[in-house]
Write a protein that holds these residues in place. Structure first.
Motif, PDB file in Angstrom:
ATOM      1  N   UNK A   3      13.828   4.691  -5.419  1.00 13.81           N
ATOM      2  CA  UNK A   3      13.372   5.885  -4.715  1.00 13.81           C
ATOM      3  C   UNK A   3      11.854   5.836  -4.559  1.00 13.81           C
ATOM      4  N   UNK A   4      11.373   6.462  -3.487  1.00  4.40           N
ATOM      5  CA  UNK A   4       9.937   6.407  -3.204  1.00  4.40           C
ATOM      6  C   UNK A   4       9.114   7.027  -4.328  1.00  4.40           C
ATOM      7  N   UNK A   5       9.641   8.067  -4.984  1.00  6.49           N
ATOM      8  CA  UNK A   5       8.884   8.692  -6.079  1.00  6.49           C
ATOM      9  C   UNK A   5       8.673   7.705  -7.222  1.00  6.49           C
ATOM     10  N   UNK A   6       9.691   6.926  -7.542  1.00  9.02           N
ATOM     11  CA  UNK A   6       9.574   5.927  -8.602  1.00  9.02           C
ATOM     12  C   UNK A   6       8.609   4.818  -8.196  1.00  9.02           C
ATOM     13  N   UNK A   7       8.680   4.431  -6.920  1.00 12.62           N
ATOM     14  CA  UNK A   7       7.778   3.398  -6.428  1.00 12.62           C
ATOM     15  C   UNK A   7       6.322   3.860  -6.517  1.00 12.62           C
ATOM     16  N   UNK A  34       6.116   5.507   8.159  1.00 11.73           N
ATOM     17  CA  UNK A  34       7.267   6.068   7.454  1.00 11.73           C
ATOM     18  C   UNK A  34       6.860   7.259   6.598  1.00 11.73           C
ATOM     19  N   UNK A  35       7.710   8.271   6.556  1.00  9.34           N
ATOM     20  CA  UNK A  35       7.364   9.498   5.832  1.00  9.34           C
ATOM     21  C   UNK A  35       7.249   9.259   4.326  1.00  9.34           C
ATOM     22  N   UNK A  36       7.981   8.277   3.796  1.00  7.63           N
ATOM     23  CA  UNK A  36       7.997   8.054   2.355  1.00  7.63           C
ATOM     24  C   UNK A  36       6.677   7.521   1.819  1.00  7.63           C
ATOM     25  N   UNK A  37       5.870   6.911   2.702  1.00  5.56           N
ATOM     26  CA  UNK A  37       4.661   6.227   2.252  1.00  5.56           C
ATOM     27  C   UNK A  37       3.478   7.171   2.066  1.00  5.56           C
ATOM     28  N   UNK A  38       3.606   8.404   2.470  1.00  3.54           N
ATOM     29  CA  UNK A  38       2.500   9.351   2.347  1.00  3.54           C
ATOM     30  C   UNK A  38       2.038   9.438   0.890  1.00  3.54           C
TER      31      UNK A  38
END
Length: 252
Positions: A3-7, A34-38
């Motif tokens: 998940x992006x939060x863990x990354x 990508x929205x996750x990279x914010x």
């Protein structure tokens, strides 16, 4: 593969391991939109859209060479509004009632992609943003090739080509790829095998048959058939990309 939060948590831990995060004056984020990279740790981070993805999307979404050139020229000249107007005009001009004709649809997809990331179209160096002076001995460099490197090192090996990975396998391969890129692969293999792999490699002996020992052949047939029947380590195994990488690493 997480998940992006863990990354982001692991990424931040790596940053804090090397730098004093409390003294970071400004963060620059280069990404594909990508929205996750914010950036979750610093909302004031300066975002710029990666140039590799911009050029890639232009080539993917606009098939007409002349239109491609015009859009790229407007982008390079930082004429953002003119670029949006040109893409919109192009989408209207190529619109067709044929369902198979996707030119207009793709042009509008390009418009949406660039418009939603418009704050990052101009590189941060050209925006007049005041950033802290670099410390003595340090130089600020551009970030325009980062996604190209990601594509070369990771994407082409792990995505597309109808590949499927379990989460465990994908993580293992990603670790092998980045260690290879960071020139840490050999040290990693030695650490986990106690040098056994390289010891076995040095003990490999390929015997060359002399003409006197070569079996006689009668009639038609290849004189090299007996040689072909002999097992050649690595060479006659299936040549996957990872095997080729190991072979190059061990043979140099």
């Amino acid at each position: 593969m997480e998940k992006s939060t863990e990354f982001h948590e692991k990424r931040e831990a790596c940053i804090r391991k090397k730098y004093n995060a409390d003294e970071i004056g400004q963060r620059i984020l280069n990404g594909d939109g990508g929205s996750w990279i914010k950036e979750p740790y610093d909302p004031e981070t300066i975002f710029q859209l990666d140039r590799y993805h911009i050029c890639q999307e232009i080539l993917r979404k606009i098939s007409d060479k002349e239109a491609q050139t015009e859009v790229r020229w407007l982008f390079e000249e930082e004429k953002t509004e003119e670029m949006f107007a040109y893409i919109e005009t192009y989408a209207v001009r190529v619109e067709s009632p044929e369902k198979k004709d996707k030119r207009s649809q793709k042009a509008r997809e390009l418009y949406q992609y660039l418009y939603h990331n418009r704050e990052g179209l101009v590189p941060y160096q050209k925006r007049g943003i005041q950033i802290p002076e670099p410390p003595e001995g340090m130089v600020y460099k551009g970030m325009g090739i980062q996604e190209s490197q990601n594509c070369t090192v990771i994407t082409l090996r792990m995505k597309h080509r109808r590949m499927r990975w379990s989460e465990r396998e994908a993580n293992h391969l990603a670790k092998a790829l980045y260690r290879k890129e960071n020139r840490e692969l050999v040290e990693t293999i030695e650490r986990y095998t106690d040098g056994l792999v390289f010891t076995l490699q040095m003990k490999e002996i390929i015997e060359t048959l002399s003409a006197a020992k070569a079996p006689k052949k009668e009639g038609k047939g290849s004189t090299y058939m007996e040689l072909i029947k002999h097992h050649m380590p690595i060479i006659d195994a299936m040549q996957t990309v990872s095997r080729k990488a190991f072979k190059r690493a061990f043979s140099q």
